[in-house]
Design a protein around this motif. Structure first.
Motif, mmCIF file in Angstrom:
data_model
loop_
_atom_site.group_PDB
_atom_site.id
_atom_site.type_symbol
_atom_site.label_atom_id
_atom_site.label_comp_id
_atom_site.label_asym_id
_atom_site.label_seq_id
_atom_site.Cartn_x
_atom_site.Cartn_y
_atom_site.Cartn_z
ATOM 1 N N ASP A 47 0.877 -1.173 0.000
ATOM 2 C CA ASP A 47 0.000 0.000 0.000
ATOM 3 C C ASP A 47 0.909 1.215 0.000
ATOM 4 O OD1 ASP A 47 -2.367 -1.559 0.622
ATOM 5 O OD2 ASP A 47 -1.621 -1.648 2.683
ATOM 6 N N LEU A 48 0.509 2.253 -0.701
ATOM 7 C CA LEU A 48 1.259 3.505 -0.573
ATOM 8 C C LEU A 48 0.967 4.104 0.802
ATOM 9 C CD1 LEU A 48 0.938 5.364 -4.005
ATOM 10 C CD2 LEU A 48 2.877 4.068 -3.110
ATOM 11 N N PRO A 49 1.949 4.754 1.371
ATOM 12 C CA PRO A 49 1.690 5.360 2.686
ATOM 13 C C PRO A 49 0.791 6.578 2.572
ATOM 14 C CG PRO A 49 3.877 5.956 1.909
ATOM 15 C CD PRO A 49 3.313 4.999 0.902
ATOM 16 N N ASN A 50 0.077 6.869 3.637
ATOM 17 C CA ASN A 50 -0.802 8.049 3.644
ATOM 18 C C ASN A 50 -0.012 9.331 3.637
ATOM 19 O OD1 ASN A 50 -3.000 6.335 4.100
ATOM 20 N ND2 ASN A 50 -2.487 6.291 6.275
ATOM 21 N N VAL A 51 1.129 9.281 4.275
ATOM 22 C CA VAL A 51 1.942 10.480 4.419
ATOM 23 C C VAL A 51 3.140 10.334 3.474
ATOM 24 C CG1 VAL A 51 3.291 11.834 6.054
ATOM 25 C CG2 VAL A 51 1.223 10.656 6.807
ATOM 26 N N PRO A 52 3.289 11.245 2.513
ATOM 27 C CA PRO A 52 4.324 11.058 1.490
ATOM 28 C C PRO A 52 5.727 10.868 2.061
ATOM 29 C CG PRO A 52 2.929 12.943 0.942
ATOM 30 C CD PRO A 52 2.491 12.472 2.282
ATOM 31 N N GLU A 53 6.022 11.539 3.170
ATOM 32 C CA GLU A 53 7.364 11.403 3.754
ATOM 33 C C GLU A 53 7.674 9.955 4.113
ATOM 34 O OE1 GLU A 53 5.310 13.801 4.442
ATOM 35 O OE2 GLU A 53 6.367 15.724 4.460
ATOM 36 N N ASP A 54 6.649 9.203 4.469
ATOM 37 C CA ASP A 54 6.888 7.803 4.830
ATOM 38 C C ASP A 54 7.396 6.995 3.635
ATOM 39 O OD1 ASP A 54 6.378 8.005 7.478
ATOM 40 O OD2 ASP A 54 4.363 7.146 7.412
ATOM 41 N N TYR A 55 7.038 7.441 2.440
ATOM 42 C CA TYR A 55 7.542 6.741 1.248
ATOM 43 C C TYR A 55 9.069 6.805 1.223
ATOM 44 C CZ TYR A 55 8.575 5.701 -3.640
ATOM 45 O OH TYR A 55 9.101 5.160 -4.788
ATOM 46 N N SER A 60 7.292 10.188 8.944
ATOM 47 C CA SER A 60 8.555 9.704 9.461
ATOM 48 C C SER A 60 9.615 10.742 9.200
ATOM 49 C CB SER A 60 8.928 8.435 8.736
ATOM 50 O OG SER A 60 9.312 8.782 7.455
ATOM 51 N N ALA A 61 10.844 10.285 9.339
ATOM 52 C CA ALA A 61 11.956 11.168 9.047
ATOM 53 C C ALA A 61 11.685 11.830 7.706
ATOM 54 C CB ALA A 61 13.222 10.355 8.966
ATOM 55 N N SER A 62 11.575 13.080 7.735
ATOM 56 C CA SER A 62 11.127 13.775 6.537
ATOM 57 C C SER A 62 12.264 14.032 5.579
ATOM 58 C CB SER A 62 10.514 15.098 6.968
ATOM 59 O OG SER A 62 10.705 16.031 5.956
ATOM 60 N N PRO A 63 12.000 13.955 4.307
ATOM 61 C CA PRO A 63 13.037 14.272 3.347
ATOM 62 C C PRO A 63 13.041 15.750 3.010
ATOM 63 C CG PRO A 63 11.123 13.483 2.221
ATOM 64 C CD PRO A 63 10.770 13.528 3.680
ATOM 65 N N ALA A 64 12.398 16.546 3.830
ATOM 66 C CA ALA A 64 12.303 17.963 3.506
ATOM 67 C C ALA A 64 13.673 18.505 3.154
ATOM 68 C CB ALA A 64 11.755 18.709 4.704
ATOM 69 N N PRO A 65 13.751 19.177 2.017
ATOM 70 C CA PRO A 65 15.063 19.642 1.591
ATOM 71 C C PRO A 65 15.636 20.672 2.551
ATOM 72 C CG PRO A 65 13.322 20.582 0.244
ATOM 73 C CD PRO A 65 12.683 19.578 1.130
ATOM 74 N N ARG A 66 16.897 20.558 2.801
ATOM 75 C CA ARG A 66 17.550 21.585 3.600
ATOM 76 C C ARG A 66 18.645 22.153 2.748
ATOM 77 N NH1 ARG A 66 18.590 17.443 7.454
ATOM 78 N NH2 ARG A 66 16.673 17.041 8.540
ATOM 79 N N ARG A 67 18.677 23.454 2.643
ATOM 80 C CA ARG A 67 19.623 24.042 1.722
ATOM 81 C C ARG A 67 20.705 24.784 2.474
ATOM 82 N NH1 ARG A 67 15.510 26.782 -2.287
ATOM 83 N NH2 ARG A 67 15.492 28.139 -0.493
ATOM 84 N N ALA A 68 21.880 24.277 2.333
ATOM 85 C CA ALA A 68 22.982 24.874 3.067
ATOM 86 C C ALA A 68 23.168 26.327 2.675
ATOM 87 C CB ALA A 68 24.257 24.094 2.797
ATOM 88 N N GLU A 69 22.856 26.645 1.395
ATOM 89 C CA GLU A 69 23.154 28.007 0.953
ATOM 90 C C GLU A 69 22.163 29.030 1.502
ATOM 91 O OE1 GLU A 69 20.707 26.196 -2.412
ATOM 92 O OE2 GLU A 69 22.120 25.563 -0.902
ATOM 93 N N SER A 70 21.002 28.506 1.987
ATOM 94 C CA SER A 70 20.020 29.464 2.494
ATOM 95 C C SER A 70 20.168 29.568 4.007
ATOM 96 C CB SER A 70 18.612 29.019 2.135
ATOM 97 O OG SER A 70 18.295 27.853 2.848
ATOM 98 N N ALA A 71 21.403 29.682 4.386
ATOM 99 C CA ALA A 71 21.719 29.531 5.793
ATOM 100 C C ALA A 71 21.241 30.583 6.778
ATOM 101 C CB ALA A 71 23.229 29.395 5.939
#
Ligand code: AMP
Length: 504
Positions: A322-330, A459-470
Motif C-alpha cells: 500500500d502507498l503510505p498516507n503520508v508522502p514522507e513515509d515513502y 517519518s523522518a522527513s526528506p524535507a530539503p535543507r539548503r545549506a546556501e540558504s543559511a
C-alpha cells in the motif's frame, strides 16, 4: 580519510577494523572529533548514515579515558542513550558492544514489553552505558532501580521520532532527574519547532553538524510503480517474488491487520512470510527480524512504525503493498533498501484508489516514478477509485488507518484519526507503577495501540535543507553555535514549507 586520523584509541580502531569499516562516513568524520572535545552536539542525520558509530565511538573513548566520577564499589551509569523504539535500542546497544569489544566498559539495554527484573539485575551488577526507551527508563527511575546521579553523557537518538511518538513529557521527566553538568548529544533527522525548542533548552553552545541523507530517493534506489487492481495486489506480489526469485523482501502495508493478512496469504502461496507490528510481542518481533536477517525468512511484512530501526545492510527489495498516507513515509520506507552503498529496488503496487497519494509522493520527491504494467496484471481502465478510508473501515480495519493526508500537527487529530497522545507509550511498554497521563492508573490496556497512534505519522522527513540558504533562523536560539551552519541545520522546515512540502 581513515579512522586513524580521528583521534580514536587503538582498541576502538581494532574493533572498527574488524567490522570492515574502511573509512568514516561523513557524520562520523564530523561527530567523532566534536564529541571527543566534550561539548554538546546537535546533529542532523538519519538512520543509515552511520550516526550510531558517530556518537558511540567517541563516547566509548571518553568513558574509557576518564575516571568514573566516584571510584566506588559499583560502576555508576555514566552514559545514557535514549531511543524511540525497542528495536533501535537493541541495535544501538549491539553497536555499543561491538565497538567496545576491546574495552572494559559494560552496557545494557532496557525497554518495555519485557520483564523488568533482568534489567534490574544488570543495573545492580553495574553498567557504564545504558541504552533505553524513555518509558521503561522512567519506570526504573521511579522504582529507584537506576542511579543516574553520576551521568556524564546523554544522547537523544532520533529525537524527532521520540517527539513525534509522544515522548516529550517522558523525556522532560527524565531530564529533570539527570545531573545538570553533563555532555548532551541530540541526533535528529528533521528539525521541527519542537525539536528546536528541545535543543535550545537542552544544549549548551552545541557544535552543529548536518550530513546529507545517505539515500535520497534519487540515488541508488531503483524505484518503480506497478499499476494493478486493488484486489490483485497479493497475486501480483507473489508473481514478482516468485518470478524474480526475490529474497529478503521487506513489504509495507498500511495497517497491522493488512500485514497479518498478507503474511498469511503469502504463506499459503508457499512464500515464507511473517508480519511485525506493534501488536506482536517483543519476542515475536525479535524472532521475525532475526529470521529475516539470516535469510531463513523470505518476506517480512511490516507497518511503518514497526519497520523503524530495522537496519539490514543491503536490503535488496522493498515493496509498498500500500502507498503510505503520508508522502514522507515513502522516502523513509525506501530508505530501507540500498543501504550502506548498495543498490536497492523499491516497487510500489498502486491501485486506482491511490493515484492522489502517488501524486503527493511524486511532488515531494520532485520527480515522476517510472511505471510498468506487468503483463497479466493490467488494471481495469474502468475501475472507479474508492476513498481509502471508507474502504478500509468497510473491511473492518478501523485501527488507526484513516487516510487523511494532512500532516498531523500537535494537538490535532492525527492522520489516522487518533488524537496525538503526549506522554504515550508507543512501544506498548509496561507502565509499572507509574501513573499515566490519562490517570488510568498505569494500565497498559488503556493506551491506544502503538500502530494506531503511529501508523500514519510522518517519518523522518526528506524535507530539503539548503545549506546556501543559511541565514539567521537561529535568532530564537540565544546560544552561539560553535561550528557547522545553524541556518542550514535548523532551516529545513522553512525550506520545506516554501517548496510546498512539509517537514512534519
Ligand atoms: P546507522 O546510521 O548508525 O544506523 O548505521 C547504518 C549502517 O552502516 C550500520 O549497519 C553500520 O554497521 C554501518 N556503518 C556504520 N559506519 C560505517 C562505516 N564507516 N563504514 C561502513 N559501514 C558503516
Amino acid at each position: 580519510m581513515s579512522f586513524d586520523s580521528l583521534g580514536l584509541s587503538e582498541p576502538l580502531l581494532r574493533a572498527v577494523n574488524e567490522l570492515g569499516y574502511s573509512s568514516p562516513t561523513p557524520i562520523q568524520l564530523q561527530a567523532i572529533p566534536a564529541v571527543l572535545k566534550g561539548g554538546d552536539l546537535l546533529a542532523g542525520a538519519q538512520t543509515g548514515t552511520g550516526k550510531t558509530a558517530g556518537f558511540t565511538l567517541p563516547i566509548l573513548q571518553r568513558l574509557s579515558q576518564l575516571a568514573p566520577a566516584a571510584a566506588g564499589a559499583k560502576r555508576p551509569v555514566r552514559a545514557l542513550i535514549l531511543t524511540p523504539t525497542r528495536e533501535l535500542a537493541a541495535q544501538v546497544e549491539e553497536s555499543v558492544r561491538a565497538y567496545g569489544k576491546y574495552l572494559k566498559l559494560k552496557s545494557t539495554v532496557m525497554f518495555g514489553g519485557v520483564g523488568i527484573n533482568p534489567q534490574i539485575d544488570a543495573l545492580r551488577r553495574g553498567v557504564d552505558i545504558v541504552v533505553a526507551t524513555p518509558g521503561r527508563l522512567l519506570d526504573h527511575m521511579q522504582q529507584k532501580t537506576i542511579d543516574v546521579s553520576q551521568l556524564e553523557i546523554l544522547v537523544l537518538d532520533e529525537a524527532d521520532r521520540m517527539l513525534d511518538m509522544g515522548f516529550i513529557h517522558d523525556i522532560k521527566r527524565v531530564l529533570a532527574r539527570l545531573p545538570a553538568k553533563r555532555q548532551n548529544l541530540l541526533f535528529s533527522a528533521t528539525f521541527s519547532d519542537e525539536i528546536k525548542a528541545l535543543a535550545d533548552s537542552l544544549l549548551d553552545s552545541p557544535a552543529l553538524i548536518e550530513v546529507a541523507r545517505r539515500n535520497t530517493t534519487a540515488e541508488k534506489v531503483d524505484q518503480k510503480i506497478h499499476p494493478v487492481d486493488r484486489d490483485r495486489k497479493r497475486e501480483l506480489l507473489t508473481h514478482l517474488i516468485r518470478g524474480n526469485n526475490w529474497f529478503q523482501v521487506l513489504v509495507f502495508t498500511r495497517t497491522k491487520h493488512g500485514a497479518n493478512r498478507l503474511a498469511e496469504q503469502l504463506g499459503k502461496d508457499g512464500i515464507s512470510a511473517l508480519a511485525i507490528h506493534g501488536n506482536k510481542s517483543q519476542s515475536a518481533r525479535t524472532r521475525a527480524l532475526a529470521e529475516f536477517k539470516d535469510q531463513t525468512l523470505q518476506v517480512l511484512v511490516a507497518t511503518d512504525i514497526a519497520a523503524r530501526g530495522i537496519d539490514i545492510d543491503q536490503l535488496p527489495h522493498v515493496v509498498n503493498f500500500d502507498l503510505p498516507n503520508v508522502p514522507e513515509d515513502y522516502v523513509h520506507r525506501i530508505g530501507r533498501t540500498g543501504r550502506a552503498g548498495a543498490e536497492g529496488e523499491a516497487v510500489s503496487l498502486v491501485c486506482v484508489d491511490e493515484h492522489q497519494l502517488l501524486k503527493d509522493i511524486e511532488r515531494l520527491i520532485k520527480r515522476p516514478i517510472p511505471s510498468e504494467v506487468i503483463p497479466g496484471f493490467e488494471p481495469d481502465p474502468n475501475a472507479k477509485p474508492e476513498p481509502i478510508q471508507r474502504r478500509s473501515q468497510g473491511r473492518g480495519q478501523g485501527q488507526g488507518q484513516g487516510q487523511g493526508r494532512q500532516a498531523p500537527r500537535n494537538g490535532e487529530a492525527r492522520a489516522n484519526g487518533e488524537p496525538r497522545r503526549e506522554g504515550g507509550r508507543p512501544n506498548g511498554e509496561a507502565r509499572g507503577a507509574r501513573p499515566s497521563n490519562g490517570g488510568n492508573g498505569g494500565k497498559a490496556g488503556a493506551q491506544p495501540s502503538r500502530d494506531a497512534r503511529n501508523a500514519s505519522k510522518p517519518s523522518a522527513s526528506p524535507a530539503p535543507r539548503r545549506a546556501e540558504s543559511a541565514p539567521t533562523n537561529h535568532a530564537a536560539n540565544s546560544r552561539k553555535p560553535t561550528g557547522g551552519n545553524p541556518g542550514a541545520l535548523l532551516g529545513g522546515r522553512r525550506d520545506a514549507q516554501r517548496s510546498g512540502t512539509r517537514s512534519r
